[in-house]
Design an enzyme around this catalytic site. Sequence first.
Site, PDB file in Angstrom:
ATOM      1  N   GLU A 146       1.879  -0.176  -4.960  1.00 45.07           N
ATOM      2  CA  GLU A 146       0.808   0.727  -5.386  1.00 45.07           C
ATOM      3  C   GLU A 146       1.458   2.025  -5.861  1.00 45.07           C
ATOM      4  O   GLU A 146       1.843   2.876  -5.063  1.00 45.07           O
ATOM      5  CB  GLU A 146      -0.166   1.013  -4.240  1.00 45.07           C
ATOM      6  CG  GLU A 146      -1.294   1.947  -4.670  1.00 45.07           C
ATOM      7  CD  GLU A 146      -2.099   2.513  -3.525  1.00 45.07           C
ATOM      8  OE1 GLU A 146      -3.147   3.142  -3.797  1.00 45.07           O
ATOM      9  OE2 GLU A 146      -1.689   2.350  -2.358  1.00 45.07           O
ATOM     10  N   ASP A 171       0.834  -1.190   0.000  1.00 44.88           N
ATOM     11  CA  ASP A 171       0.000   0.000   0.000  1.00 44.88           C
ATOM     12  C   ASP A 171       0.882   1.257   0.000  1.00 44.88           C
ATOM     13  O   ASP A 171       1.942   1.281   0.634  1.00 44.88           O
ATOM     14  CB  ASP A 171      -0.890  -0.032   1.246  1.00 44.88           C
ATOM     15  CG  ASP A 171      -1.930   1.062   1.274  1.00 44.88           C
ATOM     16  OD1 ASP A 171      -2.718   1.159   0.319  1.00 44.88           O
ATOM     17  OD2 ASP A 171      -1.950   1.829   2.267  1.00 44.88           O
TER      18      ASP A 171
END
Length: 628
Positions: free
Chosen positions: A380, A351
Amino acid sequence: MLMKLQTGSIPLPVITKTVGGKDVSSRGAFPSGERVTFTVRVSRKLGASGVVLRINRDGESDRDIALDFSFTELGWDVYNCEIETQEGLYYYEFLFIRGGDTLFTDSINNVDYQLSSKSGVRFRLLVYQSDFETPEWMRGATMYHIFVDRFCRGKGKVSKPRDAILDEDWENGIPQYPEKNGDRYSNNVFFGGNLWGVIEKLDHLCSLGVTVIYLSPIFKAYSNHKYDTGDYLEIDAMFGGEKAFLKLISEAKKRGIRIILDGVFNHTGDDSRYFDKYGKYGKTGAYTNPDSPYIDWYKFKKYPEEYKSWWGIDILPQLNHENKTCRDFFVGEGGVISKYTELGIGGWRLDVADELPNEFLDSLRVVAKEKNPEALIIGEVWENAADKISYGLRRRYFGGKQLDSVMNYPLKSAIVDFIKYRDASILADTLVELYSSYPPCVCDCLMNILGTHDTERILTVLGVIEDSSLSADGAENSELAVRRMNKKQRAAAIKLLKMAAVIQYTVFGVPSIYYGDETGMEGYHDPFCRMPYPWGREDAELVEFYRTLGRIRQEEAVLKGGEFKLLRAEDGCIVYAREKEDNSLIIAINRSDDSVLVCEDGRYTDLLTGKRFGGVISKNRAVILKKK
């Protein structure tokens, strides 16, 4: 290079790159130690008396290398030079000396260019570690992204915290939402999806050709989305705990499916073991105890009320990975990465990778690959990751020491723009730039998305393209929560989705289906893109279409690391090939208003229908062609 633009009637110089005698003109990333030969063919009409390569390593000064004149052939002068690659990111352009002036290459997509009277956008050249490899099993894979609370209520044992609210209406329930965007809301309403449910649906996923499952966060946390981690060493009891997790790993392995976990390592929740803002963990966290062992895991501006948090959201205090104890908890021996990799996961999706320090990513890769050399590390990243700058720092994701892959947001945007504007050059330029920017092993395992938990459902996005009355502009959340397309609008959107999915499944990289997209799920922005999966109410015809795409990926070797070649991009139609050894596929998507001739009649079969292809593709249709 494709000669897209011309200066009057004078053909553009043709620039080619070769390595070891092999033409690699479509590439711009090479292992260190390779010798790259640039050959430039210049029309004599241009009047150039010399060609210069101007190149600089990122952050360093320019270096000019005059190309050697080789010979003249049929009105073209041929120049060349050879450079030896060393690790790093380089930018370069060519200068054409013409009397008293100079013409410069102005890059369009890192391969195609136009000539300019002044220096413009330079080509990018990425040189990575010579031993950089990505997991072989990811090539040719099909990924499925599951938001656990909304996928399936399994029958195994779970336990519900006292402050969690369960919405029993799986079929018609609406996720909790704020009155207006930006308002705070608790995110403590659950629908009861769990890991037992994922286990129960593994055979269904196998029927779609799924070989990789990417799970939204599953560590203990207060919210239903669990991006506010409470305890990294505990699988959330509402999802079935570690027992369900280990069972999922085991059952998935039997079916040849790997499990990817969502690693939220930039921040924790304020209601966590480490921060403990509400004293639920015995006031041992950084917020409630100045003598806490976690006090230096966070950066306090004014203790305890003012602290650094992710994007200023105070329920997500940001971790301080400059602190060795904090960093080692995740990437040290016996840490979080080590524990779950040893338990058998296939890898990690990181993330907000842009927020994680280089040193953290370096160490994460080392420990993950030590525990499992075939572990996958996906970041990400929303932009081209080859030369991404975040917070003023150039990132080095693909040098061989950090990521294997990224979420392919640029492709998602380009596919939507192609569908929306019917301009094939938008999609073509994005594909060419990405293919020429990333190492080949990265291209093979890019996470090709059309939607995620952070974005509107792709069917809703495409529905707006066909009918602007569906736009969310100006609409209240209370309206968006229940708005759905009518039968005619859905039919039009599904036709567009099929074209988009064909692109997603057949370009380089790995398709990642956001749970329910294959059923025709709708939904506007978060949290409306996180509705419960419509078991028993799926669009059966659309599901079968995705099964066909999954089968094609499993059966066609060219989709497992085959070369990508752009053949045509004009008049709303894009045509490209995937080639590997003696095998090839031609893929055509026609978004124009007219039928388009693609190939000779009768020589190809459309794998989507199993029928002989007549050579002409009609409007708003996609084909995957294979020679008989």
